[in-house]
Design a protein around this motif. Structure first.
Motif, PDB file in Angstrom:
ATOM      1  N   VAL A  24     -32.275  41.638  68.865  1.00  0.00           N
ATOM      2  CA  VAL A  24     -33.640  42.059  68.564  1.00  0.00           C
ATOM      3  C   VAL A  24     -34.458  41.815  69.831  1.00  0.00           C
ATOM      4  CG1 VAL A  24     -34.353  39.816  67.624  1.00  0.00           C
ATOM      5  CG2 VAL A  24     -35.530  41.876  66.881  1.00  0.00           C
ATOM      6  N   GLY A  25     -35.438  42.648  70.066  1.00  0.00           N
ATOM      7  CA  GLY A  25     -36.312  42.426  71.204  1.00  0.00           C
ATOM      8  C   GLY A  25     -37.063  41.116  71.042  1.00  0.00           C
ATOM      9  N   GLU A  26     -37.180  40.384  72.124  1.00  0.00           N
ATOM     10  CA  GLU A  26     -37.819  39.072  72.078  1.00  0.00           C
ATOM     11  C   GLU A  26     -39.213  39.144  71.455  1.00  0.00           C
ATOM     12  OE1 GLU A  26     -38.040  35.340  75.149  1.00  0.00           O
ATOM     13  OE2 GLU A  26     -38.042  37.353  75.972  1.00  0.00           O
ATOM     14  N   GLY A  27     -39.979  40.162  71.778  1.00  0.00           N
ATOM     15  CA  GLY A  27     -41.324  40.309  71.241  1.00  0.00           C
ATOM     16  C   GLY A  27     -41.368  40.789  69.808  1.00  0.00           C
ATOM     17  N   ALA A  28     -40.225  41.250  69.278  1.00  0.00           N
ATOM     18  CA  ALA A  28     -40.168  41.736  67.902  1.00  0.00           C
ATOM     19  C   ALA A  28     -39.487  40.753  66.962  1.00  0.00           C
ATOM     20  CB  ALA A  28     -39.441  43.083  67.859  1.00  0.00           C
ATOM     21  N   ALA A  29     -39.088  39.612  67.479  1.00  0.00           N
ATOM     22  CA  ALA A  29     -38.425  38.603  66.651  1.00  0.00           C
ATOM     23  C   ALA A  29     -39.430  37.990  65.676  1.00  0.00           C
ATOM     24  CB  ALA A  29     -37.827  37.519  67.537  1.00  0.00           C
ATOM     25  N   PRO A  30     -38.975  37.580  64.495  1.00  0.00           N
ATOM     26  CA  PRO A  30     -39.879  36.911  63.558  1.00  0.00           C
ATOM     27  C   PRO A  30     -40.570  35.719  64.215  1.00  0.00           C
ATOM     28  CG  PRO A  30     -37.814  37.444  62.487  1.00  0.00           C
ATOM     29  CD  PRO A  30     -37.632  37.736  63.963  1.00  0.00           C
ATOM     30  N   GLY A  31     -41.881  35.642  64.068  1.00  0.00           N
ATOM     31  CA  GLY A  31     -42.652  34.546  64.619  1.00  0.00           C
ATOM     32  C   GLY A  31     -43.148  34.758  66.040  1.00  0.00           C
ATOM     33  N   ALA A  32     -42.718  35.842  66.687  1.00  0.00           N
ATOM     34  CA  ALA A  32     -43.133  36.087  68.078  1.00  0.00           C
ATOM     35  C   ALA A  32     -44.592  36.515  68.177  1.00  0.00           C
ATOM     36  CB  ALA A  32     -42.243  37.151  68.715  1.00  0.00           C
ATOM     37  N   ILE A  33     -45.069  37.234  67.169  1.00  0.00           N
ATOM     38  CA  ILE A  33     -46.443  37.741  67.162  1.00  0.00           C
ATOM     39  C   ILE A  33     -47.104  37.299  65.854  1.00  0.00           C
ATOM     40  CG2 ILE A  33     -47.906  39.813  67.166  1.00  0.00           C
ATOM     41  CD1 ILE A  33     -45.618  41.248  68.644  1.00  0.00           C
ATOM     42  N   PRO A  34     -48.255  36.648  65.930  1.00  0.00           N
ATOM     43  CA  PRO A  34     -48.942  36.227  64.701  1.00  0.00           C
ATOM     44  C   PRO A  34     -49.219  37.422  63.774  1.00  0.00           C
ATOM     45  CG  PRO A  34     -49.983  35.238  66.625  1.00  0.00           C
ATOM     46  CD  PRO A  34     -48.982  36.252  67.138  1.00  0.00           C
ATOM     47  N   ASP A  35     -49.055  37.195  62.498  1.00  0.00           N
ATOM     48  CA  ASP A  35     -49.315  38.206  61.455  1.00  0.00           C
ATOM     49  C   ASP A  35     -48.392  39.423  61.543  1.00  0.00           C
ATOM     50  OD1 ASP A  35     -51.413  36.653  60.363  1.00  0.00           O
ATOM     51  OD2 ASP A  35     -52.784  37.458  61.880  1.00  0.00           O
ATOM     52  N   PHE A  36     -47.272  39.285  62.215  1.00  0.00           N
ATOM     53  CA  PHE A  36     -46.258  40.343  62.273  1.00  0.00           C
ATOM     54  C   PHE A  36     -44.937  39.723  61.828  1.00  0.00           C
ATOM     55  CE2 PHE A  36     -42.952  42.570  64.894  1.00  0.00           C
ATOM     56  CZ  PHE A  36     -42.997  43.778  64.216  1.00  0.00           C
ATOM     57  N   PRO A  37     -44.348  40.233  60.747  1.00  0.00           N
ATOM     58  CA  PRO A  37     -43.157  39.585  60.199  1.00  0.00           C
ATOM     59  C   PRO A  37     -41.916  39.691  61.083  1.00  0.00           C
ATOM     60  CG  PRO A  37     -43.564  41.648  59.065  1.00  0.00           C
ATOM     61  CD  PRO A  37     -44.739  41.415  59.985  1.00  0.00           C
ATOM     62  N   GLY A  38     -41.965  40.533  62.085  1.00  0.00           N
ATOM     63  CA  GLY A  38     -40.795  40.714  62.940  1.00  0.00           C
ATOM     64  C   GLY A  38     -39.975  41.916  62.510  1.00  0.00           C
ATOM     65  N   ARG A  39     -39.041  42.262  63.322  1.00  0.00           N
ATOM     66  CA  ARG A  39     -38.180  43.421  63.081  1.00  0.00           C
ATOM     67  C   ARG A  39     -36.779  42.938  62.769  1.00  0.00           C
ATOM     68  NH1 ARG A  39     -34.380  46.401  65.205  1.00  0.00           N
ATOM     69  NH2 ARG A  39     -34.508  48.647  65.441  1.00  0.00           N
ATOM     70  N   ALA A  40     -36.103  43.652  61.912  1.00  0.00           N
ATOM     71  CA  ALA A  40     -34.699  43.333  61.634  1.00  0.00           C
ATOM     72  C   ALA A  40     -33.867  43.625  62.882  1.00  0.00           C
ATOM     73  CB  ALA A  40     -34.198  44.170  60.464  1.00  0.00           C
ATOM     74  N   PRO A  41     -32.838  42.839  63.128  1.00  0.00           N
ATOM     75  CA  PRO A  41     -32.025  43.080  64.324  1.00  0.00           C
ATOM     76  C   PRO A  41     -31.141  44.315  64.180  1.00  0.00           C
ATOM     77  CG  PRO A  41     -31.084  41.311  63.020  1.00  0.00           C
ATOM     78  CD  PRO A  41     -32.407  41.666  62.385  1.00  0.00           C
ATOM     79  N   ALA A  42     -30.814  44.899  65.321  1.00  0.00           N
ATOM     80  CA  ALA A  42     -29.775  45.930  65.359  1.00  0.00           C
ATOM     81  C   ALA A  42     -28.453  45.197  65.222  1.00  0.00           C
ATOM     82  CB  ALA A  42     -29.839  46.690  66.682  1.00  0.00           C
ATOM     83  N   MET A  43     -27.522  45.759  64.431  1.00  0.00           N
ATOM     84  CA  MET A  43     -26.254  45.075  64.181  1.00  0.00           C
ATOM     85  C   MET A  43     -25.101  46.068  64.218  1.00  0.00           C
ATOM     86  SD  MET A  43     -27.539  42.709  61.031  1.00  0.00           S
ATOM     87  CE  MET A  43     -26.286  41.450  61.137  1.00  0.00           C
ATOM     88  N   ARG A  44     -23.929  45.563  64.639  1.00  0.00           N
ATOM     89  CA  ARG A  44     -22.723  46.389  64.632  1.00  0.00           C
ATOM     90  C   ARG A  44     -21.516  45.500  64.350  1.00  0.00           C
ATOM     91  NH1 ARG A  44     -21.131  50.664  69.192  1.00  0.00           N
ATOM     92  NH2 ARG A  44     -22.429  51.949  67.869  1.00  0.00           N
ATOM     93  N   ARG A  45     -20.661  45.963  63.415  1.00  0.00           N
ATOM     94  CA  ARG A  45     -19.409  45.264  63.138  1.00  0.00           C
ATOM     95  C   ARG A  45     -18.387  45.651  64.196  1.00  0.00           C
ATOM     96  NH1 ARG A  45     -18.236  45.943  56.829  1.00  0.00           N
ATOM     97  NH2 ARG A  45     -16.129  45.503  57.545  1.00  0.00           N
ATOM     98  N   CYS A  46     -17.661  44.646  64.684  1.00  0.00           N
ATOM     99  CA  CYS A  46     -16.684  44.853  65.748  1.00  0.00           C
ATOM    100  C   CYS A  46     -15.413  44.084  65.412  1.00  0.00           C
ATOM    101  CB  CYS A  46     -17.246  44.357  67.079  1.00  0.00           C
ATOM    102  SG  CYS A  46     -18.752  45.197  67.589  1.00  0.00           S
ATOM    103  N   PHE A  47     -14.320  44.427  66.101  1.00  0.00           N
ATOM    104  CA  PHE A  47     -13.042  43.767  65.855  1.00  0.00           C
ATOM    105  C   PHE A  47     -12.806  42.538  66.727  1.00  0.00           C
ATOM    106  CE2 PHE A  47     -12.314  48.083  64.264  1.00  0.00           C
ATOM    107  CZ  PHE A  47     -11.977  47.767  62.967  1.00  0.00           C
ATOM    108  N   SER A  48     -13.672  42.306  67.700  1.00  0.00           N
ATOM    109  CA  SER A  48     -13.523  41.119  68.551  1.00  0.00           C
ATOM    110  C   SER A  48     -14.893  40.724  69.096  1.00  0.00           C
ATOM    111  CB  SER A  48     -12.575  41.404  69.721  1.00  0.00           C
ATOM    112  OG  SER A  48     -13.192  42.271  70.656  1.00  0.00           O
TER     113      SER A  48
END
Length: 76
Positions: A24-48
């Motif tokens: 997740v972008g550092e500025g979009a992480a939960p708690g990074a900006i007051p009154d902004f809940p944050g963004r869900a992270p981008a995720m990908r399943r991988c084999f290793s």
């Protein structure tokens, strides 16, 4: 992403033999900006963890930002 931002990235074990790479972008992480809940992270399943790390590194390169790893699996 705002200039100077980084990707906060991590890799977690997912079940047996799979891993999840996430970021997740550092500025979009939960708690990074007051009154902004944050963004869900981008995720990908991988084999290793290496596959997950490479995916995160490609995404960071595409965004033109550095990575801040927040766990030890990523450094393998």
């Amino acid at each position: 992403m705002p200039p100077g931002d980084s990707l906060l990235a991590w890799i977690e074990r997912y079940g047996t033999g799979e891993f999840v790479g996430a970021f997740v972008g550092e500025g979009a992480a939960p708690g990074a900006i007051p009154d902004f809940p944050g963004r869900a992270p981008a995720m990908r399943r991988c084999f290793s963890p290496d596959e997950a790390r490479q995916w995160i590194e490609r995404e960071a390169e595409a965004f033109g930002v550095p990575i801040k790893w927040v766990n030890q699996i990523a450094r393998g």
